[in-house]
Design an enzyme around this catalytic site. Structure first.
Site, PDB file in Angstrom:
ATOM      1  N   GLY A  25       0.934  -1.210   0.040  1.00 45.24           N
ATOM      2  CA  GLY A  25       0.017   0.062  -0.022  1.00 45.24           C
ATOM      3  C   GLY A  25       1.147   1.270  -0.016  1.00 45.24           C
ATOM      4  O   GLY A  25       2.103   1.103  -0.369  1.00 45.24           O
ATOM      5  N   GLU A  59      10.600   0.681   3.989  1.00 50.14           N
ATOM      6  CA  GLU A  59      11.112  -0.771   4.627  1.00 50.14           C
ATOM      7  C   GLU A  59      12.275  -0.531   5.077  1.00 50.14           C
ATOM      8  O   GLU A  59      12.880  -1.204   6.129  1.00 50.14           O
ATOM      9  CB  GLU A  59      10.949  -1.859   3.579  1.00 50.14           C
ATOM     10  CG  GLU A  59      11.130  -3.037   4.038  1.00 50.14           C
ATOM     11  CD  GLU A  59      11.008  -4.300   2.802  1.00 50.14           C
ATOM     12  OE1 GLU A  59      11.281  -5.564   2.946  1.00 50.14           O
ATOM     13  OE2 GLU A  59      10.767  -3.866   1.651  1.00 50.14           O
TER      14      GLU A  59
END
Length: 294
Positions: A25, A59
């Site tokens: 997302g 990330e």
């Protein structure tokens, strides 16, 4: 590269997740955050298009946070990009980052956090695809390095079990000479302990491995043999959806070096029901049996 590395790690029985298995997302999901936090090692594969993804860079921020807070091991892999380009956001890697800068030019704080993360990660010791070719060799080197680091973090504790280590060494030697070996004796003398210790020590040397526990007890249950066969196939081929068709799948063993332990076997017919013919096994494969019968 990512899929090859994932498959190679899975064949070594290293529990591995790949981030494209998780829902993406605009922001990294909680499931990904949990997976990163639960990991002992994170491997970051930097490629030309890596820096164009906000998702990848967020990330990266999380991985480096875990490195600082949990002393997580971080291994960068520079795949067809130069570490200096990643560190300084130059070259084709920098071109990708420039596209992201256009989208987030109003958020200078976020952009700077990504720059800092890329500089930090690219300064870590890692692997460079330009230095190690072909790709299969690069994958093998990364896997071996990860196995070494895991062995350092989680050493075998067999030395705490009196006499086990010497027996494991003896079993290893016997298996190298006779790839089908049985440990025989009455219940309670440590057959399973020795077999498990041997399996834990050498299983990473094989492309597939399975420790099939309590064969005698499980095979007496309704549908027990079928369940054991399914577990065996799933472990050897790293595929939980594997259909237990002996003729179809076990012939594939002629192309894969595997280690199988059958624990507490009643008779050899049980083993034949699992694997069919021993001739299907690739040279170098090894089978270890524990049994109360001979």
């Amino acid at each position: 590269m990512t899929n090859y590395l994932y498959s190679a790690l899975s064949r070594k029985s290293i529990e591995t997740f790949i981030d494209d298995q998780l829902n993406r997302g605009d922001k990294i999901s909680q499931s990904l955050v949990n997976a990163i936090e639960a990991s002992t090692i994170s491997v970051i594969i930097f490629s030309e298009g890596y820096a164009s993804s906000r998702w990848c860079l967020d990330e990266l921020l999380k991985i480096l946070e875990c490195k600082r807070e949990y002393v997580q091991i971080v291994i960068p892999v520079f795949y067809r990009v130069d570490p200096s380009d990643v560190r300084n956001q130059t070259g084709t890697f920098g071109d990708s980052f420039s596209k992201l800068e256009e989208r987030f030019k109003e958020n200078s704080k976020k952009l700077q956090s990504w720059r800092n993360a890329l500089k930090e990660a690219a300064s870590l010791s890692g692997f460079h695809s330009h230095n190690i070719r072909p790709e299969s060799e690069l994958t093998e080197e990364i896997v071996n390095h990860i196995l070494k680091r895991l062995a350092e973090l989680f050493p075998h504790n067999n030395d705490r079990l009196v006499g086990v280590e010497s027996r494991v060494v003896a079993i290893e030697s016997l298996l190298s000479a006779a790839p089908l070996l049985a440990i025989w004796g009455i219940g309670g003398i440590g057959k399973t302990t020795i077999a498990r210790a041997t399996f834990d020590k050498i299983s990473s040397d094989f492309e597939g491995s399975c420790f099939l526990e309590n064969v005698r007890e499980e095979s007496q249950r309704l549908g027990g043999l079928a369940c054991l066969r399914q577990k065996l196939l799933s472990n050897l081929f790293r595929d939980e959806s594997m259909i237990p068709d002996i003729d179809l799948h076990f012939k594939r063993l002629s192309r894969r070096k595997v280690l199988v332990v059958f624990d507490d076997v009643t008779c050899f017919n049980q083993i034949e029901s699992f694997i069919g013919s021993l001739e299907w096994f690739m040279p170098g494969s090894q089978i270890l049996i524990t049994t109360r019968n001979i």
